[in-house]
Design a protein around this motif. Structure first.
Motif, short mmCIF file in Angstrom:
data_model
loop_
_atom_site.label_atom_id
_atom_site.label_comp_id
_atom_site.label_asym_id
_atom_site.label_seq_id
_atom_site.Cartn_x
_atom_site.Cartn_y
_atom_site.Cartn_z
N THR A 74 -2.92 -5.06 1.88
CA THR A 74 -3.53 -5.65 1.32
C THR A 74 -3.71 -7.39 1.05
OG1 THR A 74 -1.89 -6.47 -0.72
CG2 THR A 74 -2.77 -3.91 -0.78
N LYS A 79 -4.07 -9.01 -4.09
CA LYS A 79 -3.75 -6.77 -4.07
C LYS A 79 -4.69 -6.14 -3.38
CE LYS A 79 0.41 -8.29 -3.95
NZ LYS A 79 1.64 -8.24 -2.65
N ILE A 81 -6.82 -3.73 -2.05
CA ILE A 81 -6.45 -2.35 -0.77
C ILE A 81 -7.46 -3.07 0.41
CG2 ILE A 81 -8.10 -1.07 -1.42
CD1 ILE A 81 -4.96 0.03 0.08
#
Length: 313
Positions: A74, A79, A81
């Protein structure tokens, strides 16, 4: 488990049991159990992830320490993906497939230099994901239909919220009674490897045929199982570097697979109920059970086999 019967040598052969257990592929109905409810209810929410810039060796070390077979990649800040790295990617890198070019071509066989590259060089980009409001049936459809062992769960912006694996699904489904026995769902055509075969042979077969484990057999006697996780752990624990003198990966890949074998071997029998086999796997935190009959290996039952069987009941 792949049933392609290509020509094989003594260290890389197909063990195919004839007779009542030689059923070929198990035919399942297309119906998937209608399990309602959000997938987040059985998923792991506290997910370990790494940024794309993290080194391969540190990512593998994290997987080894946590006992994971996969690790989401990530963006460090958002964060979101970006990819996923699995034990399969690691064995591909170590001599199994196209990712081995990173070692062989870019670093001229120098393993230490190669594993200090960023994890983005071996990760699978744009992995299959599930939305946070997905149902368990959606997870089952992807796990069974596409043979994916784990799925990151994201929100509408692609931010990682959790991960669900076939083990999570098996834990839920194993509570349901099934009349099936291990022999109804196991694979009875197995590609096996000899104890003295090189680790490189194992990585090539695992990558080519897309499976995670090889029974280690000599003179029809089962010695153990070597898994993709075993090979990854060998790298992640850094034990591999203690065996290097020149730094060339060939030193490691030419070692026999018995080098990786440790611990006790847990087996089952053809007549064992699938619920009992599932409980054994979950309690012992293992992904497969060799199936033994009359002191001989006759098959292998995996987490995936059980998830597929339970979902079709």
């Amino acid at each position: 488990m792949n049933r392609n019967e290509r020509a094989t040598g003594p260290g890389d052969r197909l063990l195919k049991m004839r007779g009542k257990l030689d059923r070929g592929p198990v035919e399942f109905k297309s119906h998937i159990v209608q399990q309602e409810g959000e997938v987040m209810a059985i998923a792991t929410r506290d997910v370990v992830s790494v940024p794309p810039t993290q080194s391969i060796i540190s990512a593998v070390a994290a997987m080894t320490e946590c006992g994971f077979r996969r690790l989401p990649v990530t963006d460090a800040g958002t964060k979101k993906i970006r990819g996923i790295v699995t034990s399969g990617d690691v064995i591909n890198l170590m001599g199994g497939g196209d990712k081995y070019k990173l070692v062989r071509v870019r670093h001229h066989g120098n393993l230490l230099a190669a594993v200090n590259e960023s994890v983005r060089t071996i990760m699978t980009p744009r992995p299959e994901t599930l939305q946070k409001d997905a149902r368990v049936i959606d997870a089952l459809s992807l796990i069974v239909g596409k043979k994916i062992g784990g799925l990151p769960i994201v929100d509408a912006d692609g931010v990682l919220l959790g991960i669900i694996t076939e083990r999570d699904v098996l834990r839920m489904l194993a509570a349901e009674h099934s009349p099936l026995a291990v022999e109804d769902v196991m694979t009875s055509s197995l590609r096996v490897i000899a104890p003295d075969s090189p680790i490189g042979t194992a990585t090539k077969d695992m990558t080519k045929y897309r499976f995670r484990r090889l029974p280690v057999v000599s003179d029809d006697v089962l010695f153990g199982i070597v898994t993709a996780t075993d090979i990854m752990r060998y790298l992640g624990s850094r034990e591999v570097f203690g065996r290097l003198t020149t730094g060339n990966i060939a030193e490691v890949m030419n070692l026999p697979v018995r080098t990786l074998m440790a611990g006790s071997l847990v087996t089952t029998t053809p007549g064992t109920p699938v619920n009992e086999a599932a409980r054994e796997m979950l309690e012992r935190n293992i992904g497969a059970l060799p199936v033994i009959e009359n002191a001989r290996l006759v098959g292998l039952v995996t987490e995936f086999d059980l998830v597929r069987a339970f979902s079709e009941e």
